[in-house]
Design a protein around this motif. Structure first.
Motif, PDB file in Angstrom:
ATOM      1  N   GLU A  75      31.225   3.019 -15.458  1.00  0.00           N
ATOM      2  CA  GLU A  75      29.774   3.113 -15.964  1.00  0.00           C
ATOM      3  C   GLU A  75      29.916   3.598 -17.456  1.00  0.00           C
ATOM      4  O   GLU A  75      28.910   2.959 -17.981  1.00  0.00           O
ATOM      5  CB  GLU A  75      29.032   4.073 -14.901  1.00  0.00           C
ATOM      6  CG  GLU A  75      28.729   3.804 -13.345  1.00  0.00           C
ATOM      7  CD  GLU A  75      30.076   4.086 -12.689  1.00  0.00           C
ATOM      8  OE1 GLU A  75      30.153   3.925 -11.585  1.00  0.00           O
ATOM      9  OE2 GLU A  75      30.861   4.817 -13.365  1.00  0.00           O
ATOM     10  N   ARG A  76      30.445   4.481 -17.700  1.00  0.00           N
ATOM     11  CA  ARG A  76      30.540   4.882 -19.079  1.00  0.00           C
ATOM     12  C   ARG A  76      31.045   3.839 -20.067  1.00  0.00           C
ATOM     13  O   ARG A  76      30.610   3.429 -21.031  1.00  0.00           O
ATOM     14  CB  ARG A  76      31.295   6.219 -19.195  1.00  0.00           C
ATOM     15  CG  ARG A  76      31.379   6.815 -20.595  1.00  0.00           C
ATOM     16  CD  ARG A  76      30.004   7.136 -20.813  1.00  0.00           C
ATOM     17  NE  ARG A  76      29.940   7.929 -22.420  1.00  0.00           N
ATOM     18  CZ  ARG A  76      28.935   7.578 -23.383  1.00  0.00           C
ATOM     19  NH1 ARG A  76      28.123   6.694 -23.128  1.00  0.00           N
ATOM     20  NH2 ARG A  76      28.999   8.012 -24.573  1.00  0.00           N
ATOM     21  N   VAL A  77      32.248   3.448 -19.444  1.00  0.00           N
ATOM     22  CA  VAL A  77      32.918   2.009 -20.440  1.00  0.00           C
ATOM     23  C   VAL A  77      31.902   1.059 -20.461  1.00  0.00           C
ATOM     24  O   VAL A  77      31.649   0.504 -21.739  1.00  0.00           O
ATOM     25  CB  VAL A  77      34.127   1.530 -19.596  1.00  0.00           C
ATOM     26  CG1 VAL A  77      34.739   0.386 -20.140  1.00  0.00           C
ATOM     27  CG2 VAL A  77      35.048   2.747 -19.514  1.00  0.00           C
ATOM     28  N   ALA A  78      31.338   0.643 -19.462  1.00  0.00           N
ATOM     29  CA  ALA A  78      30.201  -0.261 -19.659  1.00  0.00           C
ATOM     30  C   ALA A  78      29.094  -0.149 -20.426  1.00  0.00           C
ATOM     31  O   ALA A  78      28.725  -1.111 -21.122  1.00  0.00           O
ATOM     32  CB  ALA A  78      29.472  -0.596 -18.138  1.00  0.00           C
ATOM     33  N   ASP A  79      28.520   1.230 -20.422  1.00  0.00           N
ATOM     34  CA  ASP A  79      27.813   1.438 -21.307  1.00  0.00           C
ATOM     35  C   ASP A  79      28.183   1.526 -22.758  1.00  0.00           C
ATOM     36  O   ASP A  79      27.238   1.156 -23.680  1.00  0.00           O
ATOM     37  CB  ASP A  79      27.013   3.027 -20.956  1.00  0.00           C
ATOM     38  CG  ASP A  79      26.407   3.090 -19.822  1.00  0.00           C
ATOM     39  OD1 ASP A  79      26.196   4.362 -19.217  1.00  0.00           O
ATOM     40  OD2 ASP A  79      26.004   1.987 -19.242  1.00  0.00           O
ATOM     41  N   LEU A  80      29.439   1.811 -23.077  1.00  0.00           N
ATOM     42  CA  LEU A  80      29.939   2.041 -24.586  1.00  0.00           C
ATOM     43  C   LEU A  80      30.128   0.378 -24.916  1.00  0.00           C
ATOM     44  O   LEU A  80      29.745   0.186 -26.001  1.00  0.00           O
ATOM     45  CB  LEU A  80      31.145   2.637 -24.438  1.00  0.00           C
ATOM     46  CG  LEU A  80      31.006   3.988 -24.452  1.00  0.00           C
ATOM     47  CD1 LEU A  80      32.505   4.739 -24.027  1.00  0.00           C
ATOM     48  CD2 LEU A  80      30.346   4.698 -25.495  1.00  0.00           C
ATOM     49  N   LEU A  81      30.365  -0.422 -23.934  1.00  0.00           N
ATOM     50  CA  LEU A  81      30.568  -1.927 -24.458  1.00  0.00           C
ATOM     51  C   LEU A  81      29.193  -2.539 -24.795  1.00  0.00           C
ATOM     52  O   LEU A  81      28.991  -3.159 -25.794  1.00  0.00           O
ATOM     53  CB  LEU A  81      31.012  -2.682 -23.301  1.00  0.00           C
ATOM     54  CG  LEU A  81      32.491  -2.509 -22.927  1.00  0.00           C
ATOM     55  CD1 LEU A  81      33.237  -3.459 -21.645  1.00  0.00           C
ATOM     56  CD2 LEU A  81      33.436  -2.925 -24.071  1.00  0.00           C
ATOM     57  N   THR A  82      28.017  -2.336 -23.889  1.00  0.00           N
ATOM     58  CA  THR A  82      26.978  -2.806 -24.441  1.00  0.00           C
ATOM     59  C   THR A  82      26.424  -2.296 -25.719  1.00  0.00           C
ATOM     60  O   THR A  82      25.678  -2.967 -26.406  1.00  0.00           O
ATOM     61  CB  THR A  82      25.848  -2.210 -23.186  1.00  0.00           C
ATOM     62  OG1 THR A  82      26.334  -2.673 -21.891  1.00  0.00           O
ATOM     63  CG2 THR A  82      24.571  -2.622 -23.313  1.00  0.00           C
ATOM     64  N   ALA A  83      26.572  -0.884 -25.957  1.00  0.00           N
ATOM     65  CA  ALA A  83      26.278  -0.483 -27.528  1.00  0.00           C
ATOM     66  C   ALA A  83      27.015  -1.152 -28.708  1.00  0.00           C
ATOM     67  O   ALA A  83      26.656  -0.732 -29.573  1.00  0.00           O
ATOM     68  CB  ALA A  83      26.403   1.073 -27.434  1.00  0.00           C
ATOM     69  N   LEU A  84      28.169  -1.791 -28.217  1.00  0.00           N
ATOM     70  CA  LEU A  84      28.930  -2.152 -29.380  1.00  0.00           C
ATOM     71  C   LEU A  84      28.348  -3.332 -29.727  1.00  0.00           C
ATOM     72  O   LEU A  84      27.900  -4.077 -29.100  1.00  0.00           O
ATOM     73  CB  LEU A  84      30.485  -2.256 -28.986  1.00  0.00           C
ATOM     74  CG  LEU A  84      31.312  -1.034 -28.777  1.00  0.00           C
ATOM     75  CD1 LEU A  84      32.641  -1.468 -27.977  1.00  0.00           C
ATOM     76  CD2 LEU A  84      31.816  -0.292 -30.245  1.00  0.00           C
ATOM     77  N   PRO A  85      28.854  -3.840 -31.177  1.00  0.00           N
ATOM     78  CA  PRO A  85      28.186  -5.157 -31.686  1.00  0.00           C
ATOM     79  C   PRO A  85      28.817  -6.241 -31.221  1.00  0.00           C
ATOM     80  O   PRO A  85      29.049  -7.165 -32.093  1.00  0.00           O
ATOM     81  CB  PRO A  85      28.033  -4.681 -33.329  1.00  0.00           C
ATOM     82  CG  PRO A  85      29.266  -3.733 -33.451  1.00  0.00           C
ATOM     83  CD  PRO A  85      29.328  -2.817 -32.179  1.00  0.00           C
ATOM     84  N   HIS A  86      29.780  -6.083 -30.247  1.00  0.00           N
ATOM     85  CA  HIS A  86      30.584  -7.286 -29.866  1.00  0.00           C
ATOM     86  C   HIS A  86      30.339  -7.604 -28.526  1.00  0.00           C
ATOM     87  O   HIS A  86      30.016  -6.733 -27.654  1.00  0.00           O
ATOM     88  CB  HIS A  86      32.270  -6.881 -29.907  1.00  0.00           C
ATOM     89  CG  HIS A  86      32.500  -6.348 -31.444  1.00  0.00           C
ATOM     90  ND1 HIS A  86      32.415  -6.952 -32.398  1.00  0.00           N
ATOM     91  CD2 HIS A  86      33.130  -4.951 -31.691  1.00  0.00           C
ATOM     92  CE1 HIS A  86      33.224  -6.058 -33.636  1.00  0.00           C
ATOM     93  NE2 HIS A  86      33.402  -4.888 -32.949  1.00  0.00           N
ATOM     94  N   HIS A  87      30.393  -9.076 -28.478  1.00  0.00           N
ATOM     95  CA  HIS A  87      29.734  -9.686 -27.077  1.00  0.00           C
ATOM     96  C   HIS A  87      30.992 -10.397 -26.424  1.00  0.00           C
ATOM     97  O   HIS A  87      30.523 -11.049 -25.435  1.00  0.00           O
ATOM     98  CB  HIS A  87      28.565 -10.231 -27.471  1.00  0.00           C
ATOM     99  CG  HIS A  87      27.676  -9.603 -27.940  1.00  0.00           C
ATOM    100  ND1 HIS A  87      26.854  -8.633 -27.463  1.00  0.00           N
ATOM    101  CD2 HIS A  87      27.245  -9.564 -29.405  1.00  0.00           C
ATOM    102  CE1 HIS A  87      26.169  -7.838 -28.400  1.00  0.00           C
ATOM    103  NE2 HIS A  87      26.347  -8.542 -29.515  1.00  0.00           N
ATOM    104  N   THR A  88      32.184 -10.300 -26.519  1.00  0.00           N
ATOM    105  CA  THR A  88      33.154 -11.193 -25.821  1.00  0.00           C
ATOM    106  C   THR A  88      34.252 -10.055 -25.278  1.00  0.00           C
ATOM    107  O   THR A  88      35.278 -10.535 -24.823  1.00  0.00           O
ATOM    108  CB  THR A  88      33.938 -12.286 -26.534  1.00  0.00           C
ATOM    109  OG1 THR A  88      34.533 -11.684 -27.835  1.00  0.00           O
ATOM    110  CG2 THR A  88      32.768 -13.152 -27.395  1.00  0.00           C
TER     111      THR A  88
END
Length: 646
Positions: free
Chosen positions: A131-144
């Motif tokens: 869950e934390r990993v997913a949240d951090l990915l969502t907050a990053l300016p990268h989408h792939t």
């Protein structure tokens, strides 16, 4: 239970003792591959063993031969098999999906296609949960960047475009969050959206393959559940770009009593992962079977409704007398405290029962969120132990999470994890605030905007022309000012023991994270109706499908207790309310806002003498049920055990 490893387990020298035992199969492999399998695995003279197009056939062949050697040496056939990524092909071979050569041809083609994929990268993230990993990915300016593998509770593998995975801000985000970020030695973004073209080409190749009926159950990476015995080619296609749900797969097997896991293939990567998963298995909740439609009719006895309260009802030493005298209540509270201590390092029971804080506000969210959930759930356990079960449940604010747990919509562990993580978000990310309970008609809030400027209407408990009770929420200073103004006008108000502005815009900074917590919950159909104050209605299939929305709406939306009572509990003779809040608040709402026809009894309150109040509650329930557990109610539907309780 046999498990087969995937890429990363290959090593020079693997299979050395196997090739002489199976010369015919090795000769088949050499003809199909066009090179010496033995030379590649044992000597690797050209140093190509770690290249995908060579790794995949080599690892499959060694694992398949080791499996044959184990069986030929008298090893017992497995009851079920699973493989990690590439290892799934070895598992399918063991289950009879194809013969040795056909499986080798599949992984040869798979490896070739993957080796031609655009340049990508992968990295392991350790010490952070999914869950934390997913949240951090969502907050990053990268989408792939995708989560490619979920290997254990605190180990995920990321996969994506090379430049994005290796961007400095990506590593920094996970390291600053307390994790380790470890780039992997691979050249492509396996199990990510970057594999879409490879997946399509592989699908064309599989179209000409004849798969056999499976003789042994095989757990699929994509679903973490067994393959169908036939017609399963699509799962192999989808596996290429889908995440490997290894954590869920092994947890699902453990939940079904599989405990003896044997790794077949080089290395012991999966053996180590299994040990980690055994320490922290994923809670598995199976979908509830649809209940047959129940005709709407007046029951022969009142419907028993268990009610659960939220923030503002807590106080130090709540339930202490019951903890000392009621074994089932104490056992349930100790179980909650053990989970809390495992996550937080301190005793929840000790925090609740701290005698040095008597008379002081109990308002630290890191304690109170979990404490209220625990008390509501433990009171339910105490009644269950005495044979009393709900026909329906009702939650008020935080109490909705308890109600959903009792009804079986989410597991006890998921619910407890949700409230603990939510509390941390509130503590770290939200501005301080407060809440004020106003003993006046709700119309006052609309009529006197000057009194309540800047404050949200957090909830309405009951209302009329001359009396009522509503709650406002907002910044702490504004709560103080509003209370002083109400005092001057002779309006009674009570400041609630909370430091946060629940049901107001002060929570909006954690909207995304709270929704993510909801998405992480495994949701099942409730076994008894769940009445929601957030929606002023019974939870329906739509709410179950959007649990992320619901988890957020519970603490952000207005508490519409008054609307719920008007819509769902119009006939007081049909219901008997059991107040399992810590303060007996619901009984007061019913008494002052809804009249004597709405019958109910509380379990405990802040004035003590829990033993006497529990006995009065028992008497009321015995009167309603005729001295027995509710006929045709939850005791029958739940098999004498509350949902979410192992």
């Amino acid at each position: 239970m046999y498990v087969f490893p995937g890429q990363g387990s290959q090593r020079k020298g693997m299979g050395k003792d196997l090739f002489e035992k199976y010369p015919d199969l090795v000769a088949q492999a050499d003809r199909l591959l066009g090179y010496s399998l033995r030379e590649l695995c044992v000597d690797d003279p050209d140093r190509v063993l770690n290249r995908t197009e060579y790794t995949q056939p080599a690892l499959y062949a060694v694992s398949a031969l080791q499996y044959l050697d184990h069986i030929d040496s008298g090893g017992a056939p497995p009851a079920v098999v699973a493989g990690h990524s590439l290892g799934e092909y070895s598992a399918l071979f063991a289950a009879g999906a194809f013969d040795f050569a056909a499986g080798l041809d599949l992984v040869r083609r798979r490896g070739e296609l993957m080796s031609r994929a655009p340049k990508g990268a992968m990295a392991a993230v350790v010490n952070l949960d999914q869950e934390r990993v997913a949240d951090l990915l969502t907050a990053l300016p990268h989408h792939t960047i995708d989560i490619a593998n979920i290997n254990s509770r605190r180990q995920c593998i990321l996969s994506g475009v090379y430049d994005e995975v290796h961007a400095p801000e990506v590593r920094a985000a996970f390291v600053e969050a307390g994790g380790s970020f470890i780039p992997l030695n691979v050249s492509a973004a396996f199990h990510s959206r970057c594999m879409t073209d490879v997946q399509e080409e592989f699908a064309h190749h599989l179209a000409g393959v004849d798969f056999h009926e499976l003789r042994i159950p095989v757990i699929a990476n994509r679903t973490a559940r067994p393959y169908p015995t036939t017609g399963y080619a699509d799962l192999l296609v989808q596996q290429i770009s889908s995440p490997v749900k290894w954590y869920e797969s092994i947890s699902w097997l453990m939940a079904r009593g599989h405990d003896d896991f044997r790794e077949i293939g080089p290395g012991n990567v999966l053996t180590k992962l299994t040990a980690k998963i055994r320490e922290e298995p994923l809670t598995i909740a199976e979908p509830a079977r649809p209940a047959p439609p129940t005709p709407r009719r007046t029951p022969r006895r009142p419907e028993i409704v268990f009610m659960y309260g939220g923030q503002g009802t807590q106080y130090h030493r709540m339930g202490r007398e019951l903890y000392d005298t009621h074994p089932a209540f104490r056992e349930a509270m100790d179980r909650c405290s053990a989970l809390y201590e495992a996550a937080q390092g301190t005793s929840l029971v000790a925090a609740i029962h701290d005698s040095t804080r008597r008379g002081q506000d109990f308002d630290d969210i890191l304690h109170t969120h979990a404490a209220l959930y625990s008390v509501g759930w433990s009171l339910t356990e105490a009644l269950r132990a005495e044979g009393f079960h709900p026909d329906a449940v009702l939650g008020h604010s935080l109490g909705e999470y308890v109600a959903a747990t009792v009804a079986g919509a989410m597991s006890f562990e998921d619910g407890f994890d949700l409230v603990m993580k939510q509390a941390h978000l509130l503590k770290l990310r939200c501005r301080p605030g407060g809440m004020l309970s106003v003993l006046a008609p709700p119309a006052l809030h609309q009529r006197r905007r000057d009194l309540f400027a800047g404050l949200a209407l957090a909830g309405v408990n009951f209302g009329g022309d001359t009396r009522g009770n509503f709650v406002v929420s907002g910044e702490s200073d504004r709560i103080t000012e509003a209370r002083a103004a109400l005092d001057r006008e002779g309006v009674v108000s009570v400041r609630l023991p909370v430091r946060h502005g629940f049901h107001s815009a002060l929570l909006d900074d954690i909207r995304h994270e709270c929704r993510s917590l909801g998405r992480a919950v495994t949701v099942s159909g409730p076994r008894v109706p769940v009445y929601s104050c957030a929606y002023a209605a019974e939870l329906d299939a739509g709410a179950l499908d959007r649990w992320d929305d619901y988890a957020w709406d519970v603490i952000r939306g207005r508490v519409r207790f008054d609307e719920l009572m008007a819509a769902s509990f119009r006939d007081p003779e049909r219901h008997y309310f059991v107040d399992l809040s810590a303060s007996g608040s619901f009984v007061n709402f019913l008494k002052h806002g809804y009249g004597p026809g709405h019958r109910g009894t509380f379990a405990i309150n802040q004035f003590g003498n829990n033993t006497a109040s529990m006995e009065k509650l028992r008497e009321g329930l015995r009167e309603v049920t005729g001295g027995a557990a509710p006929e045709g109610g939850a005791s029958e539907r739940l098999g004498g055990r509350l949902a979410g309780v192992p």
